[in-house]
Design an enzyme around this catalytic site. Structure first.
Site, PDB file in Angstrom:
ATOM      1  N   SER A   1     -37.003  -7.141  -6.229  1.00 49.88           N
ATOM      2  CA  SER A   1     -36.214  -6.524  -7.299  1.00 49.88           C
ATOM      3  C   SER A   1     -35.853  -7.500  -8.406  1.00 49.88           C
ATOM      4  CB  SER A   1     -34.931  -5.914  -6.724  1.00 49.88           C
ATOM      5  OG  SER A   1     -35.236  -4.935  -5.758  1.00 49.88           O
TER       6      SER A   1
ATOM      7  N   HIS B   1     -30.448  -9.415  -9.174  1.00 46.74           N
ATOM      8  CA  HIS B   1     -30.761  -8.280 -10.043  1.00 46.74           C
ATOM      9  C   HIS B   1     -30.239  -8.533 -11.458  1.00 46.74           C
ATOM     10  CE1 HIS B   1     -30.968  -5.297  -6.412  1.00 46.74           C
ATOM     11  NE2 HIS B   1     -31.895  -6.238  -6.370  1.00 46.74           N
TER      12      HIS B   1
END
EC number: 3.4.21.105
Length: 283
Positions: free
Chosen positions: A178, A230
């Site tokens: 991610s 992230h």
């Protein structure tokens, strides 16, 4: 094959002093192709694969990366399944496969900065990441070329893992591609910010951003989810996107300041991260 929407689909008219809007923005790519990726000609039949991932072709680096990630995910499941989760590898397996563990990185296991880009925590995690990275990656490859796509994916992805290791150090284990996926989203958000003054359909763009933010929110929760990574990937991807568009003919008036800020951020982030990972006493 579905047509990839270009920036000209969003732009209304050239800004003052520019007559090259249509020519420049037609070089492939679009802001946030994840949600408004393509337009099809009237009567054109589009397969469900092309609908999900417009412009897909098996020779694309992002497709090859995705196949490798699928293979690694299957191997991690074969090594050990976590109880009470849907097709999730055990924490021990993630450690063995190279999860981001700052304390081990500090003693020399540098590969733990790149290995997490091939790991996934469960079935939903890998399905969502694969869809997003393929959909955005194909558009980025068309606009910037495959070399720049790989540079952003791995370069910013590793940088985001460094930021995460520097911020959350003691007793942490984090994994997931991610960080690289959010880097791609960051580039697309930068594109959107740079052409905002020329966008005709701003309602669609606003909806797109809201969906993007929802994805950010949903993807930041769960065991071993790397929330800091992230955010780091998103911010550094945004900075990279500002720099990548320096030759655009429709830059806003604030572009030069933004480019300088992005260059400083991209230069300072790895230096500061290394200082906090390897030199500052922790735990």
């Amino acid at each position: 094959m579905a047509n990839i929407r270009t920036l000209s689909d969003y732009a209304s008219s050239p800004p003052r002093g520019s007559s090259a809007l249509e020519g420049e923005v037609g070089q492939g790519g679009s802001p946030l192709p994840l949600f408004f990726p393509s337009g099809t000609q009237s009567g054109e039949n589009v397969s469900w694969i092309q609908w999900l991932c417009p412009g897909i072709h098996l020779k694309s680096p992002i497709i090859i990366i995705s196949f490798v990630q699928i293979a690694v995910y299957i191997a991690s499941l074969a090594a050990g399944l976590a109880p009470n989760e849907i097709l999730a590898p055990t924490p021990q397996t993630l450690v063995m496969f190279g999860a981001n563990i700052p304390e081990l990185i500090r003693v020399g296991e540098i590969w733990r900065l790149i290995c997490p880009l091939f790991l996934h925590l469960n079935l939903f995690h890998i399905l969502m990441n694969l869809w997003v990275q393929i959909r955005i990656g194909l558009t980025m490859e068309e606009k910037y070329g495959w070399k720049m796509l790989l540079a952003v994916y791995f370069g910013v992805g590793v940088l985001a893992n460094m930021i995460s290791a520097a911020v959350l150090f003691c007793g942490q284990m984090k994994a997931g591609a991610s960080t690289a996926v959010f880097a791609l989203i960051g580039v697309q958000l930068a594109e959107l910010a740079l052409i905002w003054h020329a966008i005709q359909d701003r309602n669609s763009a606003i909806i797109s951003v809201c969906i993007c933010l929802f994805f950010v929110f949903v993807s930041s929760f769960g065991s071993h989810m790397d929330s800091v990574g992230h955010i780091g990937g998103l911010v550094m991807g945004f900075a990279a996107g500002i720099w990548l568009n320096e030759n655009s003919d429709i830059k806003p008036t604030w572009y030069d300041r933004a480019r300088l800020t992005s260059q400083v951020a991209l230069a300072a982030a790895p230096i500061l991260s290394c200082i906090f990972i390897f030199l500052v006493p922790r735990c």
